[in-house]
Scaffold this motif. Structure first.
Motif, short mmCIF file in Angstrom:
data_model
loop_
_atom_site.label_atom_id
_atom_site.label_comp_id
_atom_site.label_asym_id
_atom_site.label_seq_id
_atom_site.Cartn_x
_atom_site.Cartn_y
_atom_site.Cartn_z
N ILE A 162 1.86 20.29 -4.14
CA ILE A 162 3.27 20.20 -3.77
C ILE A 162 4.00 19.39 -4.84
O ILE A 162 3.70 18.21 -5.04
N ASN A 163 4.91 20.03 -5.52
CA ASN A 163 5.66 19.36 -6.58
C ASN A 163 4.72 18.63 -7.55
O ASN A 163 4.98 17.50 -7.99
N GLY A 164 3.60 19.30 -7.87
CA GLY A 164 2.66 18.75 -8.84
C GLY A 164 1.62 17.81 -8.27
O GLY A 164 0.79 17.29 -9.02
N ARG A 165 1.65 17.57 -6.97
CA ARG A 165 0.69 16.65 -6.36
C ARG A 165 -0.22 17.37 -5.39
O ARG A 165 0.20 18.28 -4.68
N LYS A 166 -1.47 16.94 -5.33
CA LYS A 166 -2.41 17.49 -4.37
C LYS A 166 -2.31 16.72 -3.05
O LYS A 166 -1.95 15.54 -3.02
N VAL A 167 -2.65 17.40 -1.97
CA VAL A 167 -2.63 16.80 -0.64
C VAL A 167 -4.04 16.35 -0.28
O VAL A 167 -5.00 17.11 -0.44
N GLN A 214 -7.00 3.57 4.66
CA GLN A 214 -6.97 4.85 3.94
C GLN A 214 -5.67 5.07 3.18
O GLN A 214 -5.55 6.01 2.40
N ASN A 215 -4.69 4.18 3.44
CA ASN A 215 -3.43 4.19 2.68
C ASN A 215 -2.70 5.52 2.78
O ASN A 215 -2.19 6.07 1.79
N VAL A 216 -2.62 6.09 4.02
CA VAL A 216 -1.89 7.34 4.16
C VAL A 216 -0.39 7.10 4.07
O VAL A 216 0.12 6.04 4.44
N LEU A 217 0.29 8.10 3.58
CA LEU A 217 1.74 8.02 3.44
C LEU A 217 2.42 8.24 4.78
O LEU A 217 3.49 7.70 5.05
N MET A 218 1.80 9.06 5.63
CA MET A 218 2.39 9.39 6.93
C MET A 218 1.28 9.81 7.88
O MET A 218 0.17 10.12 7.47
N GLN A 249 0.79 -1.21 0.00
CA GLN A 249 0.00 0.00 0.00
C GLN A 249 0.83 1.27 0.00
O GLN A 249 0.29 2.35 -0.17
N ALA A 250 2.14 1.17 0.25
CA ALA A 250 2.97 2.36 0.25
C ALA A 250 2.84 3.09 -1.07
O ALA A 250 2.78 2.47 -2.14
N ARG A 279 -1.28 11.49 0.61
CA ARG A 279 -2.30 11.19 1.62
C ARG A 279 -1.68 11.30 3.02
O ARG A 279 -0.73 10.59 3.35
N ILE A 280 -2.24 12.21 3.82
CA ILE A 280 -1.70 12.51 5.15
C ILE A 280 -2.77 12.22 6.19
O ILE A 280 -3.89 12.71 6.10
#
Length: 410
Positions: free
Chosen positions: A72-77, A102-106, A28-29, A38-39
């Motif tokens: 951020i660098n072309g990506r939405k949060v 939810q597969n959050v990155l952090m 999922q990372a 995804r935060i």
């Protein structure tokens, strides 16, 4: 030809088997192909500490602003903030869901010591960043033992020492009473106060604890008044802080009132206590008071005002927790910008530990953020402030909490 086909088929089978056998969190990372960041975040939107939920709301509004400006660098949060009602068990359940479903990155900026302690082992075992914890506990600064966990604000213990130094300089030989919240938050600040007083710690003539769920503290304050103390150090949540200020004002006791930074919110503590009752209260700060006329022409405060008007119109500009959330999110923005195109969890932690003299636009002058592989305490300075009935006014210079230098884990 048949042999080549069999070999190719066998290779494909091995690849599929390895994929299926991979741990769920590894599958999922997020990958470079993902289009959003995804935060996850856990806040007390309900319960006794709900005043702090403004932090999460401000962070959500901040990332709305970032997304509207291109991301951020072309990506939405995608900021996913959920409620734990200040319950550590719920915090763990919510964090597991954010990571595994939810597969959050952090995880970023989750509030409180007990909840973050409850999820720390899980996140470190999963190699998921637990960044900029919204708690001043010292437990977030052990990079060897907990390499995926980092705090953000100054420590409660350091804050206690700052109050001790102030008392020694401004009110030597005065009797001190302490009313503190009976948890790790309260104990850390009280411990720092005692350490800072050193040989003069005997000037603490009375101290009493209260539970975070208590709503009446008249009896404790009566006992502390009877001790003959000239100084009252209060360490607890905003709602009970408001009650303490109001009760003290009504009992014909006029101590020097020192209020912990976590409750130094005009909106959540001083206004409910009564601004006249709060006159002269002393605390600490590392962020600008947006209501202070001294900052009315500051371009960064003007930008913050515009942010509140557009993205957080229901927020209170007198609420320091809105400023806190904005500044914490701004720090994370810097980390993610430094990541470039590499949004791996490893690189996120690497960049979080590579901040050099970064200053949030709404931090007080002289408050800078520095981190390193062995330094997981981003903010190490504070400033004493005093409430003038309208805003917090600085007392003296920025204090470098050099006594909170990072100790190596055994």
């Amino acid at each position: 030809m048949q042999t080549r086909r069999q070999t190719l088929f066998s290779t494909l089978l091995v690849g599929v088997s390895l994929l299926l056998a991979a741990p769920l969190h590894a599958q999922q990372a997020q990958s470079p192909a993902d289009t959003d960041i995804r935060i996850g975040n856990v806040m007390p939107y309900t319960g006794p500490l709900a005043a702090f939920a403004t932090i999460g709301r401000a962070e959500s509004a901040y990332f709305d602003m970032v997304n509207e400006r291109g991301g951020i660098n072309g990506r939405k949060v995608k900021f996913i903030s959920v409620d734990d009602s200040s319950n550590p068990k719920t915090a763990l359940e919510q964090t597991r869901d954010l990571v595994e479903q939810q597969n959050v990155l952090m995880m970023f900026g989750s509030f409180g010591t007990p909840g973050n302690l409850a999820v720390r082992k899980y996140l470190n075992e999963k190699n998921v960043p637990q960044l900029f914890v919204a708690s001043g506990d010292e437990e977030w600064a052990h990079p060897k033992a907990w390499p995926w966990t980092m705090g953000w604000q100054p420590t409660f213990r350091a804050e206690g020492r700052i109050y001790a130094n102030y008392i020694q300089a401004a009110y030597p030989n005065r009797k001190i009473a302490v009313l503190w919240q009976n948890d790790q938050f309260g104990r850390d600040l009280f411990r720092g106060l005692q350490e800072g007083l050193g040989d003069t710690a005997g000037m603490i003539v009375a101290d009493l604890a209260f539970d975070a769920t208590e709503t009446r503290i008249e009896n404790q304050l009566g006992i502390l008044k009877a001790s003959g103390a000239d100084i009252l150090v209060f360490d607890g949540a905003p709602a009970i802080a408001a009650r303490a200020i109001r009760v003290v004002a009504g009992m014909d006791w006029h101590p020097v009132f020192i209020l912990d930074n976590a409750s130094a919110s005009i909106a959540s503590a001083l206004q409910p206590a009564g601004l006249q009752n709060s006159l002269g209260v002393i605390s600490t700060s590392f962020l600008k008071d947006a209501g202070d006329a001294a900052w009315k022409d500051d371009p960064h405060i003007k930008a913050w005002d515009a942010f509140m008007d557009r993205y957080f119109p229901d927020g209170d500009k007198d609420d320091i927790y809105a400023v806190f959330g904005y500044a914490a999110a701004d720090t994370l923005l810097q980390v993610l910008r430094q990541c470039g195109d590499d949004f791996s969890r490893e690189n996120i932690m690497r960049q979080a530990a590579s901040l050099k003299n970064f200053q949030s636009p709404i931090a007080l002058p002289g408050i800078v953020i520095n981190t390193g592989p062995n330094d997981f305490r981003p903010i190490k300075q504070m400033r004493l402030v005093q409430f003038d009935g309208n805003a917090w006014q600085p007392i003296g210079d920025v204090i470098e909490s050099a006594f909170t230098t990072v100790r190596e884990d055994n």
